[in-house]
Structure formats: structure tokens, C-alpha cells
Design an enzyme around this catalytic site. Structure first.
Site, PDB file in Angstrom:
ATOM      1  N   THR A 117       0.891  -1.395   0.023  1.00 48.38           N
ATOM      2  CA  THR A 117       0.120  -0.089   0.055  1.00 48.38           C
ATOM      3  C   THR A 117       0.908   1.300   0.215  1.00 48.38           C
ATOM      4  OG1 THR A 117      -1.650  -1.251   1.194  1.00 48.38           O
ATOM      5  CG2 THR A 117      -2.025   1.253   1.293  1.00 48.38           C
TER       6      THR A 117
ATOM      7  N   LYS B  66      -7.451   1.768  -3.421  1.00 53.74           N
ATOM      8  CA  LYS B  66      -7.189   1.419  -1.797  1.00 53.74           C
ATOM      9  C   LYS B  66      -7.305   2.656  -1.003  1.00 53.74           C
ATOM     10  CE  LYS B  66      -5.024  -0.690   1.699  1.00 53.74           C
ATOM     11  NZ  LYS B  66      -5.589  -2.074   2.095  1.00 53.74           N
TER      12      LYS B  66
HETATM   13  N1  LIG Z   1      -1.045  -6.346   7.579  1.00 51.90           N
HETATM   14  C1  LIG Z   1      -2.286  -6.242   6.903  1.00 51.90           C
HETATM   15  O1  LIG Z   1      -3.402  -6.640   7.223  1.00 51.90           O
HETATM   16  C2  LIG Z   1      -2.404  -5.455   5.615  1.00 51.90           C
HETATM   17  C3  LIG Z   1      -3.494  -5.514   4.834  1.00 51.90           C
HETATM   18  C4  LIG Z   1      -3.482  -4.788   3.502  1.00 51.90           C
HETATM   19  C5  LIG Z   1      -2.330  -4.265   3.130  1.00 51.90           C
HETATM   20  N2  LIG Z   1      -1.282  -4.271   4.073  1.00 51.90           N
HETATM   21  C6  LIG Z   1      -0.194  -3.534   3.299  1.00 51.90           C
HETATM   22  O2  LIG Z   1       1.029  -4.593   2.996  1.00 51.90           O
HETATM   23  C7  LIG Z   1       2.095  -4.073   3.087  1.00 51.90           C
HETATM   24  C8  LIG Z   1       2.965  -5.045   3.975  1.00 51.90           C
HETATM   25  O3  LIG Z   1       2.281  -5.262   5.151  1.00 51.90           O
HETATM   26  P1  LIG Z   1       2.620  -6.315   6.218  1.00 51.90           P
HETATM   27  O4  LIG Z   1       1.392  -6.279   7.202  1.00 51.90           O
HETATM   28  O5  LIG Z   1       3.012  -7.709   5.472  1.00 51.90           O
HETATM   29  O6  LIG Z   1       3.946  -5.786   6.761  1.00 51.90           O
HETATM   30  P2  LIG Z   1       5.014  -6.585   7.678  1.00 51.90           P
HETATM   31  O7  LIG Z   1       4.509  -7.684   8.258  1.00 51.90           O
HETATM   32  O8  LIG Z   1       5.582  -5.409   8.588  1.00 51.90           O
HETATM   33  O9  LIG Z   1       6.144  -7.084   6.629  1.00 51.90           O
HETATM   34  C9  LIG Z   1       6.966  -5.716   5.764  1.00 51.90           C
HETATM   35  C10 LIG Z   1       7.822  -6.651   4.784  1.00 51.90           C
HETATM   36  O10 LIG Z   1       8.469  -5.783   4.226  1.00 51.90           O
HETATM   37  C11 LIG Z   1       9.895  -5.905   4.338  1.00 51.90           C
HETATM   38  N3  LIG Z   1      10.550  -4.527   4.231  1.00 51.90           N
HETATM   39  C12 LIG Z   1      10.175  -3.319   4.722  1.00 51.90           C
HETATM   40  N4  LIG Z   1      11.117  -2.400   4.498  1.00 51.90           N
HETATM   41  C13 LIG Z   1      12.007  -2.795   3.769  1.00 51.90           C
HETATM   42  C14 LIG Z   1      13.151  -2.201   3.152  1.00 51.90           C
HETATM   43  N5  LIG Z   1      13.541  -1.085   3.208  1.00 51.90           N
HETATM   44  N6  LIG Z   1      13.886  -3.024   2.225  1.00 51.90           N
HETATM   45  C15 LIG Z   1      13.563  -4.719   2.169  1.00 51.90           C
HETATM   46  N7  LIG Z   1      12.654  -5.027   2.776  1.00 51.90           N
HETATM   47  C16 LIG Z   1      11.723  -4.188   3.455  1.00 51.90           C
HETATM   48  C17 LIG Z   1      10.004  -6.414   5.805  1.00 51.90           C
HETATM   49  O11 LIG Z   1      11.175  -6.998   5.815  1.00 51.90           O
HETATM   50  P3  LIG Z   1      11.933  -7.611   7.207  1.00 51.90           P
HETATM   51  O12 LIG Z   1      11.281  -8.900   7.607  1.00 51.90           O
HETATM   52  O13 LIG Z   1      13.390  -7.687   7.219  1.00 51.90           O
HETATM   53  O14 LIG Z   1      11.320  -6.744   8.482  1.00 51.90           O
HETATM   54  C18 LIG Z   1       8.957  -7.404   5.718  1.00 51.90           C
HETATM   55  O15 LIG Z   1       9.027  -8.676   4.958  1.00 51.90           O
HETATM   56  C19 LIG Z   1       2.195  -2.724   3.800  1.00 51.90           C
HETATM   57  O16 LIG Z   1       2.213  -1.765   2.809  1.00 51.90           O
HETATM   58  C20 LIG Z   1       0.670  -2.658   4.317  1.00 51.90           C
HETATM   59  O17 LIG Z   1       0.216  -1.548   4.413  1.00 51.90           O
HETATM   60  C21 LIG Z   1      -1.328  -4.874   5.040  1.00 51.90           C
END
Ligand SMILES: NC(=O)c1ccc[n+]([C@@H]2O[C@H](COP(=O)([O-])OP(=O)(O)OC[C@H]3O[C@@H](n4cnc5c(N)ncnc54)[C@H](OP(=O)(O)O)[C@@H]3O)[C@@H](O)[C@H]2O)c1
Length: 289
Positions: A98, A173
Site C-alpha cells: 500500500t 485502496k
Molecule cells: N497486514 C495487513 O493486514 C495488511 C492489509 C492490507 C495491506 N497491507 C499492506 O501490505 C504491506 C505489507 O504489510 P505487512 O503487514 O505484510 O507488513 P510487515 O509484516 O511489517 O512486513 C513488511 C515486509 O517488508 C519488508 N521490508 C520493509 N522495509 C524494507 C526495506 N526497506 N527493504 C527490504 N524489505 C523491507 C520487511 O522485511 P523484514 O522482515 O526484514 O522486516 C517485511 O518482509 C504494507 O504496505 C501494508 O500497508 C497490510
């Protein structure tokens, strides 16, 4: 079967990449900044892990990304070891993060300059939707590219739609998050009021959820809200990131979003209560503090 890379194995990416392997039957290579997660994924799904995004994307037909925000996205795509370094002409970069519509248009142009296609494809449905492979995917990009990517995306989706040119998935979104902000605040106020009035919240919701007040949030969150439990999905920190993107876009397009701006501030209050990782229904905690 396609050759696929998946960058970012967080709460969402880990199971999504899994569905591409198991349901889609694709040849999947993953990259994650914290390498232990990539190793765990490769073991669980009998797939491969690469040490950099560029190495994961090398020779792939489709490259998926699901990281945190605009800057994270730039790092793993146009950055030093980013996927655009190795992606081949004719391949497709699909971004499930997102992020802003601006970065989507920027990546579309950067990809096209290398003969690579780009689709912005943020998702809705939360952790449960990702784990069950039933996400809603809102896409922006070119129609022919979308038609090529859709059967691959289908592995983790229940609903996939092309909303318009590059950036339109992110704009869609944003509408989704504007709706959620208002609905959750309304539900929090109703539950707060009901408790003060001495009503049985479960009983009330049983009745009013069948009428015009019903919503996904009401169905899925009223029970835990009533119990003061806020550990069920999308975190307040992520919601503030999303509402920040929405409000910046509204500055650009002139839309007036008074309620969204107010609810964004309310989520700031929740953060001040220590609720950074609480789920979005914690707007109720702010009323009850
Ligand atoms: N969670 C939800 O319910 C949900 C629903 C809809 C949309 N989203 C969106 O989907 C996206 C991911 O969400 P999530 O919940 O999966 O987040 P998350 O669990 O915090 O995972 C984030 C991922 O991105 C990686 N990452 C972050 N910064 C990075 C960088 N600079 N370089 C390389 N890798 C990086 C992290 O690596 P590490 O493992 O090393 O930290 C991790 O694999 C976000 O944009 C969020 O807004 C989430």
C-alpha cells in the site's frame, strides 16, 4: 507455470508467496531483508531464497513486491540491488504494497524505460485474507499487461480488478481506507454509547447488523471491541501510514476529507496510548480511556 519472484515476506507476503507456489504451481524464488524469514519460507514451501532482490528477480516472468511504504518500495525496485536491475524485457513487476499513486507512476515509468511492465496492485482482506488466499486486489496499469498478470495474481485472490492506468490501484485502496476510517469510528461510538446505556452489545449487534447499519467491521470486530481486545489484524501504525497517503493525495486533488483527517488524529491518540500495534478497531479504547 511461470518463473516468479516474491520480495517481502511479512504478515502478508509470506502466505501470498506460499499460494503462488502451492495453488499457482509456479517456480518461486523469494527475498526478505531479514534472511531467516526467507529461509523459513523456502523450507516450508520447498522453494528457493535469494540474497538480494535483484538476484531473486533474475530471469523471472513475474516479480511481486509487498514491503512497507514508498521508500521501502523504491529500495527493493530502483535501488542498488533492486529488482529492475535484472528484470528482463517483457516481464511484469506487480506491487502489492500500500503506497502512493505517485510512486506507482514513478515505477511504471522506470519499468517501461527497461521494457518491463508494471502493475500497482494493493490488497485488502488483511492477514486472514492473505493466509486463506482470498484477497481483494485493486490494480492500476495497462489492460494487456493486467490480463497477462491476472491468472498469476488469482493464486492469492478472490477478487481482482483493473481500475485504470498506473496509480489507479493505489487510488482505489485510498477510497477503501477512507471508508474504513469513517465506519470504524462510527462503530466505536455506537459500542461506546451502547455500553454506557447498559445495553447487551451482542444482542444489539445481532439485530442491527441485519439492517442498514451492518458492516464487515460490525460483523467481525464488535465482539472483540466489546471485550476491549485489539489484537486482530491491521495495525494502527499501518493505518496512519495509509491515511497519511490519502490526505497527501487529497491535498493534490482538492478533495475535502474532514472526517478522514479527524479519524487520523484519533489514531494518533491511540498511538499515544501505546496502541501502535493494536488493530484499527482500537478507536474505542480512546473513547473509554
Ligand atoms: N497486514 C495487513 O493486514 C495488511 C492489509 C492490507 C495491506 N497491507 C499492506 O501490505 C504491506 C505489507 O504489510 P505487512 O503487514 O505484510 O507488513 P510487515 O509484516 O511489517 O512486513 C513488511 C515486509 O517488508 C519488508 N521490508 C520493509 N522495509 C524494507 C526495506 N526497506 N527493504 C527490504 N524489505 C523491507 C520487511 O522485511 P523484514 O522482515 O526484514 O522486516 C517485511 O518482509 C504494507 O504496505 C501494508 O500497508 C497490510
Amino acid at each position: 507455470m511461470a518463473k516468479v519472484a516474491f520480495i517481502g515476506l511479512g504478515v502478508m507476503g509470506f502466505p501470498m508467496a506460499g499460494h503462488l507456489k502451492t495453488k499457482g504451481g509456479h517456480d518461486v524464488t523469494v527475498y526478505n531483508r531479514t534472511a531467516a524469514k526467507a529461509a523459513a519460507w523456502a523450507e516450508k514451501f520447498a522453494g528457493k531464497a535469494a540474497p538480494t532482490p535483484a538476484q531473486a528477480a533474475d530471469g523471472c516472468d513475474f516479480v511481486f513486491v509487498c514491503v512497507g511504504n514508498d521508500d521501502d518500495l523504491r529500495q527493493v525496485t530502483t535501488g542498488e540491488d533492486g529488482v529492475l536491475k535484472t528484470m528482463k524485457p517483457g516481464s511484469v513487476l506487480i506491487d502489492n504494497t500500500t503506497a502512493s499513486a505517485e510512486v506507482a507512476r514513478e515505477l511504471y515509468a522506470a519499468a517501461r524505460a527497461k521494457g518491463v511492465d508494471f502493475i500497482d496492485a494493493p490488497v485488502s482482506g488483511g492477514q486472514a485474507g492473505a493466509e486463506n488466499g482470498v484477497l481483494t486486489v485493486m490494480c492500476g496499469g495497462d489492460e494487456a499487461v493486467f490480463e497477462k498478470a491476472r491468472p498469476v495474481i488469482d493464486a492469492y485472490a478472490r477478487m481482482v480488478g483493473l481500475m485504470g492506468p498506473a496509480g489507479s490501484g493505489q487510488l482505489t485502496k485510498m477510497m477503501n481506507q477512507i471508508c474504513i476510517a469513517g465506519i470504524v469510528q462510527g462503530l466505536a461510538e455506537a459500542v461506546h454509547f451502547g455500553k454506557r446505556a447498559g445495553l447487551d452489545i451482542e444482542k444489539v449487534v445481532d439485530v442491527i447488523s441485519k439492517g442498514a447499519a451492518g458492516s464487515w467491521q460490525m460483523e467481525n470486530r464488535h465482539k472483540t471491541m466489546n471485550q476491549g481486545k485489539y489484537d486482530f489484524g491491521f495495525a494502527v501504525d499501518w493505518m496512519r501510514k495509509d491515511l497519511g497517503i490519502v490526505l497527501a493525495e487529497a491535498q493534490r486533488n482538492g478533495a475535502r476529507l474532514p472526517l478522514t483527517a479527524l479519524v487520523d488524529q484519533f489514531y494518533g491518540d491511540v498511538q499515544a496510548l501505546g496502541g501502535n500495534r493494536w488493530d484499527t478497531s482500537s478507536l474505542l479504547a480512546r473513547l473509554e480511556k
